[in-house]
Design a protein around this motif. Sequence first.
Motif, PDB file in Angstrom:
ATOM      1  N   ALA A  92      14.935 -32.802 -25.400  1.00  0.00           N
ATOM      2  CA  ALA A  92      14.130 -33.793 -26.114  1.00  0.00           C
ATOM      3  C   ALA A  92      13.346 -34.708 -25.185  1.00  0.00           C
ATOM      4  O   ALA A  92      12.600 -35.570 -25.653  1.00  0.00           O
ATOM      5  N   VAL A  93      13.514 -34.514 -23.874  1.00  0.00           N
ATOM      6  CA  VAL A  93      12.844 -35.382 -22.897  1.00  0.00           C
ATOM      7  C   VAL A  93      12.006 -34.524 -21.949  1.00  0.00           C
ATOM      8  O   VAL A  93      12.253 -33.324 -21.792  1.00  0.00           O
ATOM      9  N   PRO A  94      11.004 -35.109 -21.290  1.00  0.00           N
ATOM     10  CA  PRO A  94      10.260 -34.371 -20.272  1.00  0.00           C
ATOM     11  C   PRO A  94      11.179 -33.906 -19.144  1.00  0.00           C
ATOM     12  O   PRO A  94      12.086 -34.636 -18.737  1.00  0.00           O
ATOM     13  N   THR A  95      10.936 -32.692 -18.644  1.00  0.00           N
ATOM     14  CA  THR A  95      11.820 -32.100 -17.638  1.00  0.00           C
ATOM     15  C   THR A  95      11.050 -31.685 -16.396  1.00  0.00           C
ATOM     16  O   THR A  95       9.896 -31.239 -16.478  1.00  0.00           O
ATOM     17  N   ILE A  96      11.705 -31.813 -15.254  1.00  0.00           N
ATOM     18  CA  ILE A  96      11.123 -31.435 -13.964  1.00  0.00           C
ATOM     19  C   ILE A  96      12.137 -30.589 -13.202  1.00  0.00           C
ATOM     20  O   ILE A  96      13.315 -30.955 -13.118  1.00  0.00           O
ATOM     21  N   ALA A  97      11.687 -29.492 -12.634  1.00  0.00           N
ATOM     22  CA  ALA A  97      12.529 -28.716 -11.716  1.00  0.00           C
ATOM     23  C   ALA A  97      12.234 -29.157 -10.292  1.00  0.00           C
ATOM     24  O   ALA A  97      11.071 -29.232  -9.889  1.00  0.00           O
ATOM     25  N   ALA A  98      13.275 -29.469  -9.551  1.00  0.00           N
ATOM     26  CA  ALA A  98      13.167 -29.813  -8.132  1.00  0.00           C
ATOM     27  C   ALA A  98      13.652 -28.600  -7.345  1.00  0.00           C
ATOM     28  O   ALA A  98      14.858 -28.348  -7.268  1.00  0.00           O
ATOM     29  N   VAL A  99      12.718 -27.828  -6.796  1.00  0.00           N
ATOM     30  CA  VAL A  99      13.043 -26.501  -6.275  1.00  0.00           C
ATOM     31  C   VAL A  99      13.018 -26.489  -4.752  1.00  0.00           C
ATOM     32  O   VAL A  99      11.966 -26.617  -4.126  1.00  0.00           O
ATOM     33  N   ARG A 100      14.186 -26.297  -4.182  1.00  0.00           N
ATOM     34  CA  ARG A 100      14.339 -26.101  -2.745  1.00  0.00           C
ATOM     35  C   ARG A 100      14.945 -24.720  -2.516  1.00  0.00           C
ATOM     36  O   ARG A 100      15.585 -24.156  -3.402  1.00  0.00           O
ATOM     37  N   GLY A 101      14.750 -24.181  -1.327  1.00  0.00           N
ATOM     38  CA  GLY A 101      15.347 -22.880  -1.025  1.00  0.00           C
ATOM     39  C   GLY A 101      14.734 -21.781  -1.867  1.00  0.00           C
ATOM     40  O   GLY A 101      13.529 -21.572  -1.837  1.00  0.00           O
ATOM     41  N   ALA A 102      15.572 -21.099  -2.659  1.00  0.00           N
ATOM     42  CA  ALA A 102      15.110 -19.946  -3.423  1.00  0.00           C
ATOM     43  C   ALA A 102      15.299 -20.147  -4.916  1.00  0.00           C
ATOM     44  O   ALA A 102      16.261 -20.762  -5.357  1.00  0.00           O
ATOM     45  N   ALA A 103      14.354 -19.595  -5.680  1.00  0.00           N
ATOM     46  CA  ALA A 103      14.497 -19.431  -7.129  1.00  0.00           C
ATOM     47  C   ALA A 103      14.207 -17.966  -7.394  1.00  0.00           C
ATOM     48  O   ALA A 103      13.062 -17.514  -7.275  1.00  0.00           O
ATOM     49  N   VAL A 104      15.252 -17.216  -7.737  1.00  0.00           N
ATOM     50  CA  VAL A 104      15.146 -15.755  -7.830  1.00  0.00           C
ATOM     51  C   VAL A 104      15.696 -15.300  -9.181  1.00  0.00           C
ATOM     52  O   VAL A 104      16.728 -15.802  -9.634  1.00  0.00           O
ATOM     53  N   GLY A 105      15.047 -14.323  -9.809  1.00  0.00           N
ATOM     54  CA  GLY A 105      15.563 -13.737 -11.041  1.00  0.00           C
ATOM     55  C   GLY A 105      15.812 -14.782 -12.106  1.00  0.00           C
ATOM     56  O   GLY A 105      14.898 -15.477 -12.554  1.00  0.00           O
ATOM     57  N   ALA A 106      17.066 -14.899 -12.530  1.00  0.00           N
ATOM     58  CA  ALA A 106      17.415 -15.908 -13.526  1.00  0.00           C
ATOM     59  C   ALA A 106      17.050 -17.310 -13.043  1.00  0.00           C
ATOM     60  O   ALA A 106      16.746 -18.195 -13.842  1.00  0.00           O
ATOM     61  N   GLY A 107      17.070 -17.509 -11.727  1.00  0.00           N
ATOM     62  CA  GLY A 107      16.714 -18.812 -11.177  1.00  0.00           C
ATOM     63  C   GLY A 107      15.266 -19.173 -11.423  1.00  0.00           C
ATOM     64  O   GLY A 107      14.938 -20.332 -11.677  1.00  0.00           O
ATOM     65  N   ILE A 108      14.372 -18.177 -11.350  1.00  0.00           N
ATOM     66  CA  ILE A 108      12.967 -18.488 -11.610  1.00  0.00           C
ATOM     67  C   ILE A 108      12.760 -18.758 -13.091  1.00  0.00           C
ATOM     68  O   ILE A 108      11.929 -19.590 -13.482  1.00  0.00           O
ATOM     69  N   ASN A 109      13.547 -18.109 -13.957  1.00  0.00           N
ATOM     70  CA  ASN A 109      13.470 -18.437 -15.382  1.00  0.00           C
ATOM     71  C   ASN A 109      13.904 -19.873 -15.640  1.00  0.00           C
ATOM     72  O   ASN A 109      13.285 -20.586 -16.440  1.00  0.00           O
ATOM     73  N   LEU A 110      14.972 -20.313 -14.976  1.00  0.00           N
ATOM     74  CA  LEU A 110      15.418 -21.691 -15.146  1.00  0.00           C
ATOM     75  C   LEU A 110      14.354 -22.658 -14.655  1.00  0.00           C
ATOM     76  O   LEU A 110      14.080 -23.683 -15.294  1.00  0.00           O
TER      77      LEU A 110
END
Length: 245
Positions: free
Chosen positions: A97-115
């Motif tokens: 219900a609130v604005p969301t931000i991803a803080a991405v360090r290192g790797a975002a792979v597979g399910a991680g990139i979906n998140l």
Amino acid sequence: MGSIVLDKTDGVATLTVDSPEVKNGLTPQMGRELVAACEEIDADPQIGAAVVRGAGGTFCSGADRRTWNPGADQAADGTFQETGAVYKAFVRVGNLAVPTIAAVRGAAVGAGINLMLATDLRVVATDARLLAGFLRIGLHPGGGFFTIAGRTAGREATAAMGLFSQEVDGRRAAEIGMAWAAVPDADVEDTAHRFAAEPAKDPALAREAVRSFRTELGPPGIGWDAAVEFERATQMWSQRRRNSR
């Protein structure tokens, strides 16, 4: 075997994927914990924004393979429900219900990139590694990847990443519109929280604004929930096929 940690400070909720021994790989139980944490955030009217991050300097490496069995019958009730717990977590983050931000360090792979793509905005390290990688390991994409990637980076980048397994770094992600800002690794989380502090000043207004934002701009093509289900049968086929090779 990993957990989701929720912190609430000054109107900002921080959701941390905490399983650093496997670079924050997600388990079905963590998916359920993520859904529960989102419910808690939505129930707290003092929260006006949320930041999603990973522990230990990396975002999320995908599924925790210690609990993932692609050779199992993916249509069996138990397996189907376990996989669905992770997919439901992506959608639940996207429907906070609130604005969301991803803080991405290192790797975002597979399910991680979906998140990562489930959020409204992304701040990434310039040297972050972003990789869908499903076809590279013999799997059809899941979690509505094409829908949520296409609404940020567009058709060309979604094809490059989803069909041709191309990896991008944080700097390139910002160039193609997959992230708002690429900053030095040490600055990622402070930058994300600085952005989050703005809507957190007025949580009621932030909640109304993000509702309008998503209603008016939502993902193109079929809806996200439909995309998750549309992909599942083919992904289950690809998991069984991969195991039989």
